[in-house]
Design an enzyme around this catalytic site. Structure first.
Site, PDB file in Angstrom:
ATOM      1  N   ASP A   1       0.843  -1.195   0.000  1.00  0.00           N
ATOM      2  CA  ASP A   1       0.000   0.000   0.000  1.00  0.00           C
ATOM      3  C   ASP A   1       0.881   1.250   0.000  1.00  0.00           C
ATOM      4  OD1 ASP A   1      -2.405   1.379   0.055  1.00  0.00           O
ATOM      5  OD2 ASP A   1      -2.574   1.332   2.236  1.00  0.00           O
TER       6      ASP A   1
ATOM      7  N   ASN B   1     -11.010  -2.486  -5.306  1.00  0.00           N
ATOM      8  CA  ASN B   1     -10.208  -1.514  -6.063  1.00  0.00           C
ATOM      9  C   ASN B   1     -10.836  -1.127  -7.408  1.00  0.00           C
ATOM     10  OD1 ASN B   1      -7.046  -2.801  -4.793  1.00  0.00           O
ATOM     11  ND2 ASN B   1      -8.177  -0.993  -4.118  1.00  0.00           N
TER      12      ASN B   1
HETATM   13  C1  IPE Z   1      -5.476  -2.712  -0.065  1.00  0.00           C
HETATM   14  O1  IPE Z   1      -5.111  -1.396  -0.255  1.00  0.00           O
HETATM   15  C2  IPE Z   1      -5.482  -3.437  -1.373  1.00  0.00           C
HETATM   16  C3  IPE Z   1      -4.183  -3.661  -1.976  1.00  0.00           C
HETATM   17  C4  IPE Z   1      -3.040  -3.367  -1.455  1.00  0.00           C
HETATM   18  C5  IPE Z   1      -4.210  -4.293  -3.251  1.00  0.00           C
HETATM   19  P1  IPE Z   1      -6.208  -0.234  -0.410  1.00  0.00           P
HETATM   20  O2  IPE Z   1      -5.450   1.021  -0.591  1.00  0.00           O
HETATM   21  O3  IPE Z   1      -7.179  -0.614  -1.449  1.00  0.00           O
HETATM   22  O4  IPE Z   1      -6.943  -0.298   1.005  1.00  0.00           O
HETATM   23  P2  IPE Z   1      -7.835   0.770   1.772  1.00  0.00           P
HETATM   24  O5  IPE Z   1      -8.851   1.286   0.799  1.00  0.00           O
HETATM   25  O6  IPE Z   1      -6.936   1.865   2.249  1.00  0.00           O
HETATM   26  O7  IPE Z   1      -8.420   0.010   2.915  1.00  0.00           O
HETATM   27  C1  IPE Z   2      -1.515   0.133  -3.315  1.00  0.00           C
HETATM   28  O1  IPE Z   2      -1.287   1.487  -3.347  1.00  0.00           O
HETATM   29  C2  IPE Z   2      -1.776  -0.476  -4.671  1.00  0.00           C
HETATM   30  C3  IPE Z   2      -3.172  -0.870  -4.908  1.00  0.00           C
HETATM   31  C4  IPE Z   2      -4.148  -0.851  -4.015  1.00  0.00           C
HETATM   32  C5  IPE Z   2      -3.513  -1.318  -6.256  1.00  0.00           C
HETATM   33  P1  IPE Z   2      -2.467   2.548  -3.343  1.00  0.00           P
HETATM   34  O2  IPE Z   2      -2.826   2.843  -4.744  1.00  0.00           O
HETATM   35  O3  IPE Z   2      -3.580   2.108  -2.481  1.00  0.00           O
HETATM   36  O4  IPE Z   2      -1.755   3.822  -2.708  1.00  0.00           O
HETATM   37  P2  IPE Z   2      -2.374   4.857  -1.684  1.00  0.00           P
HETATM   38  O5  IPE Z   2      -2.886   4.060  -0.516  1.00  0.00           O
HETATM   39  O6  IPE Z   2      -3.484   5.552  -2.403  1.00  0.00           O
HETATM   40  O7  IPE Z   2      -1.248   5.755  -1.331  1.00  0.00           O
HETATM   41 MG    MG Z   3      -4.062   2.406  -0.530  1.00  0.00          MG
END
Ligand code: IPE
Ligand code: IPE
Ligand code: MG
Length: 231
Positions: free
Chosen positions: A18, A66
């Site tokens: 993340d 997502n």
């Molecule tokens: C969790 O991250 C999913 C992945 C790392 C693929 P998110 O960024 O989607 O999670 P939330 O929305 O902060 O809970």
């Molecule tokens: C994790 O990084 C990757 C996926 C969930 C696909 P994020 O895209 O959630 O990054 P932040 O949390 O918005 O910084």
């Molecule tokens: Mg995220």
């Protein structure tokens, strides 16, 4: 490189990668740039874990939630995934890494699904195990397993039957789940499998996540006492 005590139990680490978006935003770049950088970190970290004797690495790449993201971001992630399937992952499969995808492949593009299935087939039986969770949701996984069992005529649902019917069938539950980027939650990851996993959170954003972060997580794991409800 991290080391294990002689009675070391750490064989499966799962990562919630993340912070790609925040990493890019800090640099005034589009979120997609963060995903590209995050993909590079993913391979480096997985291979480092295998070199350190971790048998299974699971990576959360895309959740069932997502899809709610802006369409251009979803498209960028899918296109990155498509190119990575035929580059990085092919190479990993040749390096004795078995690749398994956790999640519902059905909404993915037919060419992507075909390549995923080819990788799974060709890497079967390899020494190290990489699970890539894509279009994965822990609740959806349990629901689909139970539906499949019911459709096959099962009327009594046991823990063993469900464990065998989910995507990780036959695999060890994660000993350690690591989440980058400061959020203290699991976000629908490995809901069935995580009941006794040790959890480790770090503020490091995923594209910056490196070998030293793995070392710190492993060291923290070996400081813990796992009781599994005993004394
Ligand atoms: C969790 O991250 C999913 C992945 C790392 C693929 P998110 O960024 O989607 O999670 P939330 O929305 O902060 O809970
Ligand atoms: C994790 O990084 C990757 C996926 C969930 C696909 P994020 O895209 O959630 O990054 P932040 O949390 O918005 O910084
Ligand atoms: Mg995220």
């Amino acid at each position: 490189m991290f080391t294990h005590p002689t009675d070391g139990t750490l064989k499966h680490i799962a990562f919630i990668m993340d912070g790609n978006g925040r990493w890019a935003k800090k640099r005034g770049m589009p979120r997609e740039f963060g995903h590209t950088e995050g993909t590079k970190a993913f391979r480096r970290i997985a291979e480092y874990c295998f070199r350190g004797g971790i048998e299974t690495v699971t990576i959360y790449a895309f959740s069932t939630e997502n899809w709610k993201r802006p369409q251009n971001e979803v498209a960028a992630i899918m296109s990155l995934f498509r190119s990575y399937l035929s580059l990085g992952m092919e190479e990993m499969a040749k390096n004795d890494i078995q690749i398994t995808f956790l999640g519902d492949k059905s909404p993915l593009a037919p060419d992507v699904r075909a390549q995923m299935e080819k990788l799974e087939r060709e890497s079967a039986g390899n020494r190290w195990h990489l699970n890539v969770a894509i279009n994965y949701g822990g609740r959806a996984e349990i629901v689909s397993a139970v539906n499949r069992l019911a459709a096959s005529g099962v009327t009594e649902f046991t823990e063993d039957a469900i464990s065998d019917a989910i995507y990780t069938s036959g695999q060890r539950d994660p000993d350690l789940i690591v989440r980058s980027a400061g959020e203290l939650r699991l976000s629908n990851f490995l809901t069935w499998q995580s009941v006794y996993s040790e959890l480790y959170f770090t503020d490091t954003l995923w594209p910056d996540f490196d070998e030293a972060d793995v070392d710190a997580a492993v060291a923290a794991y070996y400081e813990r006492t796992r009781r599994f409800g005993g004394v």
